[in-house]
Design a protein around this motif. Sequence first.
Motif: not given
Length: 107
Positions: A11, A15, A22, A26, A36, A40, A54
């Motif tokens: 992720i 990203r 993040a 989110s 997020i 992570e 996602i």
Amino acid sequence: MYDEKMFAKRIEQLRLEKDVSAREMSLALGQNPSYINRIENGKALPSLIIFFYICDYFQITPKDFFDTEQNNFHYRGELIKEILKLTGPQAQHLLAIIKDINQLSQK
């Protein structure tokens, strides 16, 4: 075998490739600002439906999410949209260019 750490790293990788924070991601997913970040950092895992959101956010399939060997899938959707706008001769020309680039990169 895929584990929670690999999931979190994937992720983060996607990203960062998309160049979003993040927090931004989110909020785009309709979650709280730290969602997020918590994933992570290994403090949370998304539900299955959020996992699908996602994937949709990154414009990839769940298969693409787990396929770390595949390159440039972020551009696939955009490329297809643009290719569909081309005339037949333009599409043939583009195909020839792509094949030429691929041959050069294999040398």
